[in-house]
Design a protein around this motif. Structure first.
Motif, PDB file in Angstrom:
ATOM      1  N   ALA A   5     -29.111  54.870  22.319  1.00 53.96           N
ATOM      2  CA  ALA A   5     -29.358  53.960  21.387  1.00 53.96           C
ATOM      3  C   ALA A   5     -30.980  54.402  21.007  1.00 53.96           C
ATOM      4  O   ALA A   5     -31.972  54.400  21.840  1.00 53.96           O
ATOM      5  CB  ALA A   5     -29.669  52.427  21.803  1.00 53.96           C
ATOM      6  N   GLU A   6     -30.947  54.844  19.632  1.00 58.44           N
ATOM      7  CA  GLU A   6     -32.329  55.473  19.213  1.00 58.44           C
ATOM      8  C   GLU A   6     -33.331  54.285  18.705  1.00 58.44           C
ATOM      9  O   GLU A   6     -32.742  53.261  18.031  1.00 58.44           O
ATOM     10  CB  GLU A   6     -32.132  56.155  18.039  1.00 58.44           C
ATOM     11  CG  GLU A   6     -31.416  57.594  18.445  1.00 58.44           C
ATOM     12  CD  GLU A   6     -29.973  57.296  18.110  1.00 58.44           C
ATOM     13  OE1 GLU A   6     -29.104  58.349  17.716  1.00 58.44           O
ATOM     14  OE2 GLU A   6     -29.353  56.065  17.847  1.00 58.44           O
ATOM     15  N   SER A   7     -34.476  54.334  18.771  1.00 59.20           N
ATOM     16  CA  SER A   7     -35.444  53.503  18.488  1.00 59.20           C
ATOM     17  C   SER A   7     -36.694  54.187  17.857  1.00 59.20           C
ATOM     18  O   SER A   7     -36.940  55.288  18.134  1.00 59.20           O
ATOM     19  CB  SER A   7     -35.683  52.363  19.131  1.00 59.20           C
ATOM     20  OG  SER A   7     -36.304  52.841  20.543  1.00 59.20           O
ATOM     21  N   GLY A   8     -37.429  53.462  17.257  1.00 59.66           N
ATOM     22  CA  GLY A   8     -38.779  54.131  16.804  1.00 59.66           C
ATOM     23  C   GLY A   8     -39.089  54.658  15.329  1.00 59.66           C
ATOM     24  O   GLY A   8     -39.894  55.240  14.974  1.00 59.66           O
ATOM     25  N   GLY A   9     -38.046  54.642  14.652  1.00 60.20           N
ATOM     26  CA  GLY A   9     -37.925  55.094  13.160  1.00 60.20           C
ATOM     27  C   GLY A   9     -38.707  54.249  12.273  1.00 60.20           C
ATOM     28  O   GLY A   9     -39.169  53.195  12.655  1.00 60.20           O
ATOM     29  N   GLY A  10     -38.852  54.805  10.971  1.00 59.64           N
ATOM     30  CA  GLY A  10     -39.943  53.752  10.103  1.00 59.64           C
ATOM     31  C   GLY A  10     -40.124  54.505   8.942  1.00 59.64           C
ATOM     32  O   GLY A  10     -39.884  55.692   8.802  1.00 59.64           O
ATOM     33  N   LEU A  11     -41.208  53.769   8.218  1.00 61.09           N
ATOM     34  CA  LEU A  11     -41.881  54.588   6.913  1.00 61.09           C
ATOM     35  C   LEU A  11     -43.114  55.042   7.468  1.00 61.09           C
ATOM     36  O   LEU A  11     -43.973  54.239   7.834  1.00 61.09           O
ATOM     37  CB  LEU A  11     -41.672  53.596   6.014  1.00 61.09           C
ATOM     38  CG  LEU A  11     -42.670  53.860   4.482  1.00 61.09           C
ATOM     39  CD1 LEU A  11     -41.836  55.268   3.978  1.00 61.09           C
ATOM     40  CD2 LEU A  11     -42.536  52.643   3.661  1.00 61.09           C
ATOM     41  N   VAL A  12     -43.397  56.311   7.086  1.00 61.75           N
ATOM     42  CA  VAL A  12     -44.801  56.727   7.297  1.00 61.75           C
ATOM     43  C   VAL A  12     -45.273  57.581   6.168  1.00 61.75           C
ATOM     44  O   VAL A  12     -44.245  58.171   5.597  1.00 61.75           O
ATOM     45  CB  VAL A  12     -44.872  57.387   8.672  1.00 61.75           C
ATOM     46  CG1 VAL A  12     -43.856  58.568   8.747  1.00 61.75           C
ATOM     47  CG2 VAL A  12     -46.052  57.860   9.456  1.00 61.75           C
ATOM     48  N   GLN A  13     -46.784  57.698   6.141  1.00 62.00           N
ATOM     49  CA  GLN A  13     -47.166  58.484   4.911  1.00 62.00           C
ATOM     50  C   GLN A  13     -47.153  59.978   5.606  1.00 62.00           C
ATOM     51  O   GLN A  13     -47.325  60.195   6.667  1.00 62.00           O
ATOM     52  CB  GLN A  13     -48.481  57.990   4.619  1.00 62.00           C
ATOM     53  CG  GLN A  13     -48.336  56.939   3.807  1.00 62.00           C
ATOM     54  CD  GLN A  13     -50.046  56.343   3.436  1.00 62.00           C
ATOM     55  OE1 GLN A  13     -51.155  56.735   4.064  1.00 62.00           O
ATOM     56  NE2 GLN A  13     -50.030  55.753   2.334  1.00 62.00           N
ATOM     57  N   ALA A  14     -47.092  60.922   4.872  1.00 61.98           N
ATOM     58  CA  ALA A  14     -47.290  62.227   4.820  1.00 61.98           C
ATOM     59  C   ALA A  14     -48.434  62.503   5.876  1.00 61.98           C
ATOM     60  O   ALA A  14     -49.384  61.921   5.521  1.00 61.98           O
ATOM     61  CB  ALA A  14     -47.253  63.201   3.689  1.00 61.98           C
ATOM     62  N   GLY A  15     -48.321  63.228   6.911  1.00 64.21           N
ATOM     63  CA  GLY A  15     -49.448  63.622   7.996  1.00 64.21           C
ATOM     64  C   GLY A  15     -49.405  62.582   8.759  1.00 64.21           C
ATOM     65  O   GLY A  15     -50.126  62.802   9.974  1.00 64.21           O
ATOM     66  N   GLY A  16     -48.657  61.626   8.787  1.00 62.73           N
ATOM     67  CA  GLY A  16     -48.666  60.612  10.304  1.00 62.73           C
ATOM     68  C   GLY A  16     -47.872  61.085  11.215  1.00 62.73           C
ATOM     69  O   GLY A  16     -47.225  62.118  11.127  1.00 62.73           O
ATOM     70  N   SER A  17     -47.626  60.146  12.137  1.00 67.71           N
ATOM     71  CA  SER A  17     -46.811  60.559  13.402  1.00 67.71           C
ATOM     72  C   SER A  17     -45.830  59.335  13.692  1.00 67.71           C
ATOM     73  O   SER A  17     -46.127  58.211  13.300  1.00 67.71           O
ATOM     74  CB  SER A  17     -47.898  60.663  14.471  1.00 67.71           C
ATOM     75  OG  SER A  17     -48.677  61.798  14.195  1.00 67.71           O
ATOM     76  N   LEU A  18     -44.797  59.726  14.198  1.00 63.82           N
ATOM     77  CA  LEU A  18     -43.644  58.810  14.858  1.00 63.82           C
ATOM     78  C   LEU A  18     -43.363  59.184  16.223  1.00 63.82           C
ATOM     79  O   LEU A  18     -43.351  60.304  16.274  1.00 63.82           O
ATOM     80  CB  LEU A  18     -42.552  58.547  13.870  1.00 63.82           C
ATOM     81  CG  LEU A  18     -42.885  57.759  12.774  1.00 63.82           C
ATOM     82  CD1 LEU A  18     -41.426  57.627  11.791  1.00 63.82           C
ATOM     83  CD2 LEU A  18     -43.324  56.075  13.035  1.00 63.82           C
TER      84      LEU A  18
END
Length: 124
Positions: A5-18
């Motif tokens: 089970a994956e988690s932690g995805g989302g929307l982020v701006q360029a240059g950001g981190s996940l």
């Protein structure tokens, strides 16, 4: 049967981190290599990174070297993908998968168990 089970995805701006996580349902997690893959719309699924059973060996696709880091915590049956300096070309569904050998492999067809994926979207 192993469930991932994956988690932690989302929307982020360029240059950001996940940071993505992949939790395995069974205790045999520590015996086997793990991989992270991604698939963008209209494109094939490709390998992003892989890690051996004990974390001693890792592999990265050229496109993510120096930006992404794969790791694992066998005590928690969990693999991670730290993604830094993200850019719009990293937008995709990210999947984790398990290869039923201790050493890593980059051939996607060798991976036996797959998660459902988590969406990562990087805006410019």
């Amino acid at each position: 049967q192993v469930q991932l089970a994956e988690s932690g995805g989302g929307l982020v701006q360029a240059g950001g981190s996940l940071r993505l996580s992949c939790a395995a349902s069974v205790g045999t997690f520590s015996r086997y290599a793990m991989g992270w893959f991604r698939q963008a719309p209209g494109k094939e699924r490709t390998i992003v990174a892989a890690i051996s059973w004990n974390g001693g060996t890792t592999y990265y696709a050229d496109s993510v070297k120096g930006r992404f880091t794969i790791s694992r915590d066998n005590a928690k049956n969990t693999a991670y993908l730290q993604m830094n300096n993200l850019n719009p070309e990293d937008t995709a569904v990210y999947y984790c998968a398990q290869f039923l050998f201790p050493s890593i492999v980059v051939d996607i067809k060798q991976y036996r168990y797959w998660g459902q994926g988590t969406q990562v979207t990087v805006s410019s």
